[in-house]
Structures are given as structure tokens and as C-alpha cells.
Design an enzyme around this catalytic site. Structure first.
Site, mmCIF file in Angstrom:
data_model
loop_
_atom_site.group_PDB
_atom_site.id
_atom_site.type_symbol
_atom_site.label_atom_id
_atom_site.label_comp_id
_atom_site.label_asym_id
_atom_site.label_seq_id
_atom_site.Cartn_x
_atom_site.Cartn_y
_atom_site.Cartn_z
ATOM 1 C CB CYS A 189 -1.339 -5.738 5.906
ATOM 2 S SG CYS A 189 -1.685 -4.021 6.872
ATOM 3 C CG HIS A 230 -1.729 -8.267 9.903
ATOM 4 N ND1 HIS A 230 -0.422 -7.584 8.540
ATOM 5 C CD2 HIS A 230 -2.082 -7.307 10.261
ATOM 6 C CE1 HIS A 230 -0.386 -6.089 8.834
ATOM 7 N NE2 HIS A 230 -1.525 -5.851 10.121
ATOM 8 C CD GLU A 282 -1.231 0.226 3.078
ATOM 9 O OE1 GLU A 282 -2.003 0.833 4.187
ATOM 10 O OE2 GLU A 282 -2.107 -0.857 3.525
#
Length: 349
Positions: A114, A238, A82
């Protein structure tokens, strides 16, 4: 599922670091409270000549070293991020050229907050599995930004990892047993074109966003594979911060021994698209033949990709052919806040 696996992997982390204490001092905040709340002590900072493209190139070169293949045989390069350097000019083409993979390939830049890097892995799995290409490369990399004084400033960092996907059994260092994704329209984090910094929903980024998707993706892949947490030697999720990661792991029933190798955030920060790829790379650096891994990414907006992976005996042949993730993590130089804002271009003139 057809035999598809990882034939090479590589990582890259910039050497500069800034401590939570240094940022907190500027904003008059309590660093100990922040460190305890986020489970983050410091984060990586890219130098002025580093961006997502340079990070992706370094990671890609390390992946090629481990794979030991001719880069010209790579038929697809996908870079998930991103923070692509250009709104119009593909990072993926720069990477492909730098590793000598051009011109006979397809390439694209991916975006899904992400989890764009893991989406790239799934795309490569599909192309390789269908026989359209021999090898595919997927990269997750970012130079994340947080507005001055915002909570994100303590975690938004830089780094990335690359994976080469193939289908030849004698080349695989790890095999994909399966993959599963969980996606909804959840506006927890966003940044419009032209804006320097993202906005987020604060506490809304937790239960209805991160935890809902990560936990459902993890449960979904285990149901699909007929497994439980006890079947896995390692797990990685994550990691926007260490607190979320540990809570997710424990709520699923994973132990510290299973989740500790994938957790890099306390000394790296949140590398966004690079988070799960980097955590997985550290696991592969330490894993033995037969080890089973559960990997679950998360991207705001929102979705999670889950993977069930088994390590092969070839891992011991390739692990030392490129820098290990912890070696890169431990190669560091601390900077103060003034240098940090200069390097990150936060001083607007």
C-alpha cells in the site's frame, strides 16, 4: 533539501458503494460490531469498466488541470498499485499516453503493497531535484480485493490520487520540507502471482507491522526536521481501517482537529496504494497557506514513507480547478451484495 514540491494533484473515487450491513447480512455477522471494531461504515466499489488504470488516468487528468502545465513536460510517470490490470503491460504507459505525456519520458509500475504510490513520489522528488526531469507524476491507485467472508471484504475498496512534482517556486502549491522512510522484512500480508486474494497474519498485522512502521516513520521524520506534533496543522496516515488510523494518530499525540481531514476510510474503505494520497488530497482541498502537514504511508512487507509538507499561497488558485475529494466521495450509488460480487468478478464459472 532543494526546493521540491507539489505543483498539481488530483483524485478519483468510483461512485458505487456497499454498506457493511449488506456484506455482514450475507455472512451472518453483526454489522454494528464490525463497524465499531473497524470504524468503517461503507466502501467504494469499482464498476465493471473501471480498474487501476482508469482510476489512475482520471486522477492524473485532474492533477494536470490543477497544475496548469503542458503534460508533454512531464518526464516521469510512476503508478504504484498492487492491483495493476496486467502482470505484463505497464499501467504507467497507459496513463502517460492518456494525458498526452508520451513519448519523451520514463515510466514504470511500482509495487510495495500500500505504499507504492508514496515511493513514486520520492522517486519523482529525486529526479526533479537532480535536474534530470522538469516534472514527475506519481500515482497511488488500487481496486483492492478481499476474499468472500474474510475481514478484508468489509474494507478493501477502490480509488486513487495523482501528484505532479516540480521545483519552480511560483508553481508549487506545497513544498516538501523533508522525507524519511522506515523499512524491514515483515511478512504480515502477501499474495502470490496467480492468486485471486491476499492472505494476512490477522493480529500480526497490527503492532509488529502497521504500528511499528508508521510510528517509527513519524518519529523519524519529526526527529529529522526537529519538530513535534504541535508544529503540524494536519496529519494523515495509512488507513487499513479507521481504528488503526485513529490509534496511531492519538498515540503520537495528534488531536481530532489535526487528523480528521485525512481520515476517509469510514466512508471509503481501504484504497490500499490510494489511501494516503487520497487523504492528503482532501487535506490540500481544505488547507490554507502556511499549513504544515505530516503524511505517513504504510505498505505491508513492510515499510513506511513519511513526508513533512508546507502549503503555499498558490493552493487557493488551483483547488477549484478539478473535483475535490469530498465531492467525489459524496457522489455515490449504493449496490447490494449480488451486484457487488458480479462487479468484482467473485463469481467463478
Amino acid at each position: 533539501m532543494k526546493d521540491i514540491g507539489i505543483v498539481g494533484y488530483g483524485s478519483y473515487i468510483p461512485k458505487y458503494r456497499i454498506k457493511v450491513e449488506e456484506i455482514a447480512k450475507v455472512w451472518g455477522k453483526d454489522p454494528e460490531a464490525i463497524k465499531k471494531g473497524l470504524v468503517v461504515n461503507e466502501k467504494s466499489v469499482p464498476s465493471p469498466d473501471e480498474d487501476t488504470a482508469t482510476i489512475a488516468v482520471e486522477a492524473a487528468r485532474n492533477a494536470v488541470k490543477r497544475a496548469g502545465i503542458n503534460a508533454e513536460k512531464i518526464g516521469a510517470v510512476y503508478v504504484g498499485s498492487e492491483s495493476h490490470p496486467y502482470a505484463v503491460k505497464p499501467t504507467s504507459a497507459t496513463v502517460a499516453e492518456a494525458i498526452g505525456a508520451t513519448p519523451d519520458l520514463t515510466a514504470a509500475d511500482l509495487e510495495f503493497a500500500c505504499k507504492a504510490g508514496t515511493a513514486g513520489i520520492q522517486m519523482c522528488m529525486g529526479l526533479v531535484g537532480s535536474g534530470l526531469i522538469e516534472y514527475g507524476m506519481a500515482i497511488g491507485a488500487d481496486t483492492a480485493q478481499g476474499a468472500p467472508g474474510d475481514a478484508l471484504e468489509y474494507t478493501a475498496s477502490a480509488g486513487g490520487a495523482a501528484y505532479i512534482i516540480g521545483n519552480k517556486k511560483d508553481e508549487m502549491i506545497a513544498v516538501f520540507n523533508g522525507t524519511y522512510s522506515y523499512t524491514t522484512d515483515t511478512p504480515d500480508f502477501w499474495r502470490r502471482e496467480g492468486q485471486s486474494y491476499p492472505k494476512h497474519g490477522g493480529r500480526f498485522t497490527g503492532e509488529p507491522a502497521y504500528f511499528k512502521h508508521v510510528l517509527n516513520a513519524a518519529k523519524g521524520i519529526m526527529e529529522k526536521m526537529g519538530t513535534t506534533v504541535k508544529d503540524y496543522d494536519y496529519c494523515v496516515f495509512h488507513q487499513p481501517n479507521g481504528k488503526f488510523y485513529i490509534k496511531a494518530a492519538k498515540s503520537l499525540g495528534f488531536t481530532n482537529e489535526q487528523y480528521k481531514y485525512g481520515l476517509l476510510t469510514p466512508y471509503l474503505g481501504n484504497t490500499y496504494s490510494g489511501a494516503v494520497p487520497l487523504g492528503l488530497s482532501n487535506i490540500l482541498d481544505h488547507a490554507e497557506e502556511g499549513a504544515r502537514i505530516l503524511a505517513v504511508s504504510y505498505g505491508s512487507g513492510a515499510g513506511s514513507d513519511a513526508f513533512d509538507i508546507t502549503v503555499t499561497e498558490r493552493i487557493k488558485e488551483v483547488v477549484d480547478k478539478a473535483p475535490k475529494t469530498l465531492d467525489l466521495l459524496n457522489r455515490k450509488k449504493y449496490i447490494d451484495y449480488a451486484v457487488y460480487v458480479k462487479y468484482r468478478g467473485k463469481i467463478k464459472i
